[in-house]
Scaffold this motif. Sequence first.
Motif, mmCIF file in Angstrom:
data_model
loop_
_atom_site.group_PDB
_atom_site.id
_atom_site.type_symbol
_atom_site.label_atom_id
_atom_site.label_comp_id
_atom_site.label_asym_id
_atom_site.label_seq_id
_atom_site.Cartn_x
_atom_site.Cartn_y
_atom_site.Cartn_z
ATOM 1 N N GLU A 146 69.511 40.784 46.609
ATOM 2 C CA GLU A 146 69.226 41.761 47.667
ATOM 3 C C GLU A 146 69.478 41.143 49.042
ATOM 4 O O GLU A 146 70.012 41.793 49.947
ATOM 5 N N ARG A 147 69.096 39.877 49.194
ATOM 6 C CA ARG A 147 69.328 39.206 50.471
ATOM 7 C C ARG A 147 70.822 39.047 50.731
ATOM 8 O O ARG A 147 71.298 39.251 51.861
ATOM 9 N N ALA A 148 71.547 38.665 49.696
ATOM 10 C CA ALA A 148 72.993 38.489 49.842
ATOM 11 C C ALA A 148 73.667 39.808 50.230
ATOM 12 O O ALA A 148 74.537 39.839 51.105
ATOM 13 N N ILE A 149 73.247 40.889 49.609
ATOM 14 C CA ILE A 149 73.829 42.207 49.902
ATOM 15 C C ILE A 149 73.467 42.648 51.316
ATOM 16 O O ILE A 149 74.276 43.275 52.010
ATOM 17 N N ALA A 150 72.244 42.328 51.758
ATOM 18 C CA ALA A 150 71.845 42.672 53.128
ATOM 19 C C ALA A 150 72.717 41.948 54.149
ATOM 20 O O ALA A 150 73.063 42.495 55.193
ATOM 21 N N ILE A 151 73.090 40.710 53.829
ATOM 22 C CA ILE A 151 73.938 39.935 54.738
ATOM 23 C C ILE A 151 75.384 40.415 54.682
ATOM 24 O O ILE A 151 76.042 40.570 55.710
ATOM 25 N N ASP A 152 75.869 40.668 53.463
ATOM 26 C CA ASP A 152 77.262 41.081 53.280
ATOM 27 C C ASP A 152 77.321 42.221 52.265
ATOM 28 O O ASP A 152 77.402 41.977 51.059
ATOM 29 N N PRO A 153 77.284 43.465 52.715
ATOM 30 C CA PRO A 153 77.278 44.617 51.796
ATOM 31 C C PRO A 153 78.553 44.751 50.974
ATOM 32 O O PRO A 153 78.585 45.546 50.025
ATOM 33 N N ASP A 154 79.594 43.991 51.292
ATOM 34 C CA ASP A 154 80.852 44.070 50.550
ATOM 35 C C ASP A 154 81.076 42.865 49.646
ATOM 36 O O ASP A 154 82.200 42.637 49.170
ATOM 37 N N TYR A 155 80.031 42.112 49.382
ATOM 38 C CA TYR A 155 80.149 40.910 48.553
ATOM 39 C C TYR A 155 79.991 41.307 47.086
ATOM 40 O O TYR A 155 78.882 41.513 46.599
ATOM 41 N N SER A 156 81.095 41.407 46.371
ATOM 42 C CA SER A 156 81.091 41.941 45.010
ATOM 43 C C SER A 156 80.254 41.097 44.047
ATOM 44 O O SER A 156 79.579 41.639 43.158
ATOM 45 N N LYS A 157 80.293 39.769 44.192
ATOM 46 C CA LYS A 157 79.548 38.910 43.268
ATOM 47 C C LYS A 157 78.047 39.180 43.327
ATOM 48 O O LYS A 157 77.352 39.059 42.314
ATOM 49 N N ALA A 158 77.553 39.521 44.501
ATOM 50 C CA ALA A 158 76.119 39.798 44.624
ATOM 51 C C ALA A 158 75.739 41.004 43.775
ATOM 52 O O ALA A 158 74.689 41.020 43.123
ATOM 53 N N TYR A 159 76.596 42.025 43.758
ATOM 54 C CA TYR A 159 76.330 43.214 42.937
ATOM 55 C C TYR A 159 76.454 42.871 41.448
ATOM 56 O O TYR A 159 75.657 43.343 40.627
ATOM 57 N N GLY A 160 77.451 42.055 41.125
ATOM 58 C CA GLY A 160 77.631 41.676 39.726
ATOM 59 C C GLY A 160 76.455 40.872 39.196
ATOM 60 O O GLY A 160 75.976 41.105 38.084
ATOM 61 N N ARG A 161 75.979 39.935 39.996
ATOM 62 C CA ARG A 161 74.852 39.110 39.547
ATOM 63 C C ARG A 161 73.547 39.892 39.564
ATOM 64 O O ARG A 161 72.645 39.626 38.775
ATOM 65 N N MET A 162 73.443 40.857 40.443
ATOM 66 C CA MET A 162 72.294 41.757 40.412
ATOM 67 C C MET A 162 72.290 42.520 39.086
ATOM 68 O O MET A 162 71.238 42.685 38.444
ATOM 69 N N GLY A 163 73.473 42.990 38.669
ATOM 70 C CA GLY A 163 73.576 43.696 37.400
ATOM 71 C C GLY A 163 73.141 42.833 36.234
ATOM 72 O O GLY A 163 72.425 43.294 35.333
ATOM 73 N N LEU A 164 73.528 41.563 36.229
ATOM 74 C CA LEU A 164 73.140 40.650 35.150
ATOM 75 C C LEU A 164 71.625 40.471 35.094
ATOM 76 O O LEU A 164 71.024 40.487 34.020
ATOM 77 N N ALA A 165 71.013 40.279 36.259
ATOM 78 C CA ALA A 165 69.562 40.083 36.294
ATOM 79 C C ALA A 165 68.822 41.331 35.828
ATOM 80 O O ALA A 165 67.853 41.253 35.063
ATOM 81 N N LEU A 166 69.288 42.496 36.265
ATOM 82 C CA LEU A 166 68.655 43.755 35.852
ATOM 83 C C LEU A 166 68.825 43.982 34.360
ATOM 84 O O LEU A 166 67.897 44.442 33.677
ATOM 85 N N THR A 167 70.002 43.652 33.826
ATOM 86 C CA THR A 167 70.234 43.812 32.392
ATOM 87 C C THR A 167 69.303 42.913 31.599
ATOM 88 O O THR A 167 68.798 43.304 30.545
#
Length: 307
Positions: A146-167
């Motif tokens: 969430e912090r990474a996305i707040a800093i860079d909303p276009d950072y794809s890896k942050a969304y991908g790793r968020m998905g892994l943690a949620l899964t």
Amino acid sequence: MSELKRLAYSIIDFLREQTKSQAWTSDERESLEVAMQCLENVFKISSQDIHLAVSPPLTEIFSAAITKDLIWNTPSDFTPSAQDVIKAEQLKNEGNNYIKEENYRAAVESYTQAIELDPNSAVYFCNRAAAQSKLNNYTAAIEDCERAIAIDPDYSKAYGRMGLALTSLNKHSEAITYYKKAVELDPENGTFKSNLRVAEQKIGEASSPTGAGLGFDLASLLNNPSFVSMAASLMQNPQLQQLMSGMMSNAISGPAAGVGGLTDMGSLIQAGQQFAQQMQEENPELIEQLRNQIRTRSFSGSNEGHS
């Protein structure tokens, strides 16, 4: 104790200011007053102890924190020195090396030190999220993403790793949302696409009365000509026929057969082991295909590189 009294006085003063707001109901205002009375009784202080007041008051500190965007999930206005930027990058690389060595706790520490020097880097938070996930600290990983996305909303890896943690927390529907965003930002990334498919399959399995709990597609397996042919061939094996015959005899031998008609569970286990061994020897290519099918149900995030 004097510091605790000063803190308690500040909290009481803050709560007293809050009770002046018209937004509170009478019950809520009464609860705030009870809280203030409890603090006064515990620390033996009152509103007359002005010498305990701190400057600036807690209300102003709180307001300043919001105004200056010092909340944790908001990019900071802090600008690190050139020396700090270089040191932070070194610590990040150090953390990446620890990840390769599977020393995930050391990696978290290195990334944390990098963040302290340069809190404006989405990469540092995202990499720490990956290390936290390896330690099964999925809630911490989500916070870092969430912090990474707040800093860079276009950072794809942050969304991908968020998905892994949620899964990993079985929050597949939420994970799908983040995987889709990751794919949108990086459509050529095969890992994001694979993990999205797996999450969608998990949702499908959860809604299917027959699919839950299976590590592979049983229907496809039974319709596989190679598997059917191999199974038919194995059933001609004299040893397997003898074991199966013995179990069938036990099954119809009356009450003495016990639960399920089997007197010798060892025979069943032995039959299963021999059948598996024969399958491996008969068609190792098919067995490898089945293993690969199972592997595709697991997430490929463990092979993901770090920035």
